[in-house]
Every structure is written in C-alpha cells, then in structure tokens.
Design an enzyme around this catalytic site. Structure first.
Site, PDB file in Angstrom:
ATOM      1  N   GLY A  12      12.304  -2.013   5.657  1.00 26.02           N
ATOM      2  CA  GLY A  12      11.322  -1.313   5.333  1.00 26.02           C
ATOM      3  C   GLY A  12      11.587   0.250   4.729  1.00 26.02           C
ATOM      4  O   GLY A  12      11.153   1.304   4.685  1.00 26.02           O
ATOM      5  N   ALA A  97       2.081  -4.905  -3.698  1.00 22.32           N
ATOM      6  CA  ALA A  97       0.680  -5.876  -4.333  1.00 22.32           C
ATOM      7  C   ALA A  97       0.547  -5.148  -6.125  1.00 22.32           C
ATOM      8  O   ALA A  97       1.304  -4.137  -5.948  1.00 22.32           O
ATOM      9  CB  ALA A  97      -0.466  -5.525  -3.545  1.00 22.32           C
ATOM     10  N   TYR A 157      -8.352  -0.187  -1.449  1.00 19.71           N
ATOM     11  CA  TYR A 157      -7.157  -1.949  -1.016  1.00 19.71           C
ATOM     12  C   TYR A 157      -7.033  -2.336  -1.183  1.00 19.71           C
ATOM     13  O   TYR A 157      -6.120  -3.091  -0.966  1.00 19.71           O
ATOM     14  CB  TYR A 157      -7.739  -1.169   0.397  1.00 19.71           C
ATOM     15  N   LYS A 164      -3.019  -8.253   5.257  1.00 18.37           N
ATOM     16  CA  LYS A 164      -3.081  -6.949   5.557  1.00 18.37           C
ATOM     17  C   LYS A 164      -3.900  -8.288   7.404  1.00 18.37           C
ATOM     18  O   LYS A 164      -3.437  -8.454   8.200  1.00 18.37           O
ATOM     19  CB  LYS A 164      -3.539  -6.134   6.408  1.00 18.37           C
ATOM     20  N   LEU A 196       5.560   6.945  -0.725  1.00 18.34           N
ATOM     21  CA  LEU A 196       5.696   6.158  -1.272  1.00 18.34           C
ATOM     22  C   LEU A 196       4.926   5.194  -1.288  1.00 18.34           C
ATOM     23  O   LEU A 196       4.317   5.100  -3.255  1.00 18.34           O
ATOM     24  CB  LEU A 196       7.213   5.633  -1.623  1.00 18.34           C
ATOM     25  N   SER A 197       4.314   4.497  -0.688  1.00 16.69           N
ATOM     26  CA  SER A 197       3.382   3.555  -1.013  1.00 16.69           C
ATOM     27  C   SER A 197       2.045   3.916  -0.606  1.00 16.69           C
ATOM     28  O   SER A 197       1.160   2.869  -1.451  1.00 16.69           O
ATOM     29  CB  SER A 197       3.947   2.441   0.032  1.00 16.69           C
TER      30      SER A 197
HETATM   31  C1  IMJ Z   1      -2.980   1.300  -0.983  1.00 14.85           C
HETATM   32  C2  IMJ Z   1      -3.655   1.493  -2.048  1.00 14.85           C
HETATM   33  C3  IMJ Z   1      -5.172   1.465  -1.628  1.00 14.85           C
HETATM   34  C4  IMJ Z   1      -5.875   1.880  -0.438  1.00 14.85           C
HETATM   35  C5  IMJ Z   1      -4.799   3.175   0.049  1.00 14.85           C
HETATM   36  C6  IMJ Z   1      -3.052   2.234   0.137  1.00 14.85           C
HETATM   37  N1  IMJ Z   1      -4.735   3.214   1.287  1.00 14.85           N
HETATM   38  C7  IMJ Z   1      -4.002   3.962   2.045  1.00 14.85           C
HETATM   39  C8  IMJ Z   1      -2.643   2.812   0.985  1.00 14.85           C
HETATM   40  C9  IMJ Z   1      -5.949   4.256   2.058  1.00 14.85           C
HETATM   41  C10 IMJ Z   1      -3.699   3.803   3.423  1.00 14.85           C
HETATM   42  C11 IMJ Z   1      -1.122   2.288   1.783  1.00 14.85           C
HETATM   43  N2  IMJ Z   1      -1.310   1.009   2.658  1.00 14.85           N
HETATM   44  C12 IMJ Z   1      -1.603   1.190   3.867  1.00 14.85           C
HETATM   45  C13 IMJ Z   1      -0.925   0.726   1.779  1.00 14.85           C
HETATM   46  O1  IMJ Z   1      -0.327  -0.923   2.615  1.00 14.85           O
HETATM   47  C14 IMJ Z   1      -0.019   0.460   0.794  1.00 14.85           C
HETATM   48  C15 IMJ Z   1       0.497  -0.530  -0.273  1.00 14.85           C
HETATM   49  C16 IMJ Z   1       0.832  -0.997  -1.148  1.00 14.85           C
HETATM   50  C17 IMJ Z   1       1.017  -0.163  -2.358  1.00 14.85           C
HETATM   51  C18 IMJ Z   1       1.615   0.241  -3.624  1.00 14.85           C
HETATM   52  C19 IMJ Z   1       1.538   1.174  -4.486  1.00 14.85           C
HETATM   53  C20 IMJ Z   1       2.835   0.455  -5.702  1.00 14.85           C
HETATM   54  C21 IMJ Z   1       2.894  -0.813  -6.291  1.00 14.85           C
HETATM   55  N3  IMJ Z   1       2.108  -1.845  -5.538  1.00 14.85           N
HETATM   56  C22 IMJ Z   1       2.180  -1.464  -4.068  1.00 14.85           C
HETATM   57  N4  IMJ Z   1       1.845  -2.354  -3.078  1.00 14.85           N
HETATM   58  C23 IMJ Z   1       1.623  -2.023  -1.238  1.00 14.85           C
HETATM   59  O2  IMJ Z   1       2.719  -0.969  -6.570  1.00 14.85           O
END
Ligand code: IMJ
Length: 257
Positions: A12, A97, A157, A164, A196-197
C-alpha cells in the site's frame, strides 16, 4: 531495536504521504528486513525511489502485487519464502471504492460499486493473511488500516464505511482462527490524515481542520505516529494484543470526529 531479525511485508505505499510509507520507515528504523509491494509500474518507481533512502536499503525486496490477482499473490509469497525464509509481520494498507460511491447518498450505491469496495478493501486482507500463514510457522502479526467511518456515519465516507465494518469484523474472526498458531490480527485506525486517498474528497479538508481543533491533542494524526504504532504492534511488546481496533487519532474519536 523493536524489530531486529524480523521480516516485514508492507502493501500500500503509493507516495511519501502514504500511511504505509510511515510504517516502512518505522520498521526499517527498528531493524526489520522489508518487502514492499506496489500496484502500477509508476508507483513501483516511486517505491524504489523512497526505499533507496531507508537504512539497509540493499536488503529491501520490492515486488509488484495486486491483491485481487491470485497469481501475483502466490508469486510474491514464493519470492519471500525464497529470499527471507519466513515472515513475521504484514501491513495491509489497501482500499478502494469508486469515486461516485464516496459522495452523495449511500442508498444510491450500485451492486458493482458495493462488491468492488468489499473485494478490494476487505477481502484482500483475508487473501493477504491466508498466504502469509504458511510463512509464519512460529507466529506473527497481521495488521490492516481502518477508519472510524466503519462505526459512525462520516460524511461522504459512505461505501468505504461499510467495507471497513466488514474489514474490522474480519479482524476479529481472523484473530480467533489464527490465535492458536500464535498469529495476532489487529487493525490500526488513524485519524484524518492528508494522504492521496483523502485529498480531493468532498468535505475532507473541513473534517481535517475540525479534528485538529477539537481533538484532545489539538492536532492531526501524521504518518510517523501511525508508523510507530505499526512497529509496536508488529513487535513482541504487543504479544498480548489480538482482535483489536487501535485508535491512533490524537484522541479525536473520544469526541466523535
Ligand atoms: C474518504 C472519503 C470520504 C471521507 C473520508 C475519506 N474521510 C477520510 C477519508 C473523512 C479520513 C480517507 N479514508 C479513511 C479512506 O479510507 C479513503 C479511501 C478511499 C479513497 C478513495 C479516493 C479516490 C478513489 N477511491 C477511493 N477509495 C477509497 O477513487
């Protein structure tokens, strides 16, 4: 050093802001021999560049691995067995996602989007664990990353919250399965971190600022402290901990952020 004579596999790393990169730095500092994986060749270049600055960089194994591709997973573990002989700890820092499922209403999630997020964000941990077990004959530590949005409704989220929740439940069932083999299974749950995520997610910056204002430690989480927690959880000092979701969020969860 916490991880002397231990072999650690980390999935990752995408760039220098990745939580997995914080873990790699902490593990290397604590004396671990590392295997780092990457998804695309572009990210492979980035991982090779980052790894070159770690202590003992010449002993680091860097291997492509898409955890949804069984052939690649088998090849990775064959390589680790050949080069390292055994494995002591694994960090799974993998999630995905569709962008459209991280916005709007959860009720509008498609079947495709639901299954994709569950596969990439939860089932890949089961895959990683299953393949690591034969390389851990005397025990080990399996770790993944999660987020509070699994237990609370976190704006946008959405689909990731459900994925999760499945991942966290998987941690408990895996811990029950593997405890008799002295393999511990845990998750680290960081607060909002600028990776980045997270960048570019609607409302993320507002939540990020709010967490710094309201959290007991009055600041955000960084990849260094999540990395240090990984080093501890992978070490023998955490030998009594399994099936746990450990919050590393400057205390923000106590206030519900
Ligand atoms: C992600 C989305 C919405 C709210 C969020 C997040 N918050 C936080 C995150 C409050 C902290 C980051 N997070 C914890 C994640 O698990 C992100 C997962 C993720 C992010 C993306 C962005 C780009 C994409 N797909 C993704 N899939 C999972 O195309």
């Amino acid at each position: 050093m916490l991880l002397e004579n231990k072999n650690v596999l980390i999935y990752g790393i995408r760039n220098k802001r990745s939580l997995a990169w914080g873990a790699a730095q902490a593990a290397a500092r604590e004396g671990a021999r590392l295997c780092l994986t990457y998804l695309s060749e572009r990210e492979g270049d980035e991982v090779r560049k980052l790894a070159a600055d770690l202590p003992n960089s010449e002993s680091i194994l860097i291997v492509p691995c898409d955890l949804t591709n069984d052939e690649q997973v088998v090849a990775l573990h064959a390589r680790i067995k050949e080069e390292f002989g055994k494995l002591d700890a694994v960090l799974h820092a993998v999630a995905f996602a569709k962008k459209e499922d991280l916005d709007g209403r959860f009720v509008d999630t498609s079947r495709d989007g639901f299954l994709l997020a569950l596969e990439v964000s939860a089932f890949t941990f089961v895959t990683a664990c299953r393949h690591a077990i034969p390389l851990m004959p005397e025990g080990g530590a399996l770790l993944t990353l999660t987020y509070l949005g699994s237990q609370r409704v976190s704006p946008n989220y959405n689909m990731m919250g459900i994925a999760k929740a499945a991942l966290e439940s998987s941690v408990r069932y895996l811990a029950a399965d593997l405890g008799p083999q002295n393999i511990r299974v845990n998750a680290i749950s960081p607060g909002a971190t600028m990776t980045l995520s997270a960048r570019g997610i609607a409302g993320f910056v507002d939540l990020y600022k709010l967490a710094a204002e309201k959290s007991p430690l009055r600041r955000n989480t960084n990849i260094e402290e999540v990395g240090d927690t990984f080093a501890f959880m992978a070490s023998d000092y955490a030998r009594g901990i399994t099936g746990e979701i450990l919050m590393v969020d400057a205390g923000a969860h106590a206030l519900g952020y």
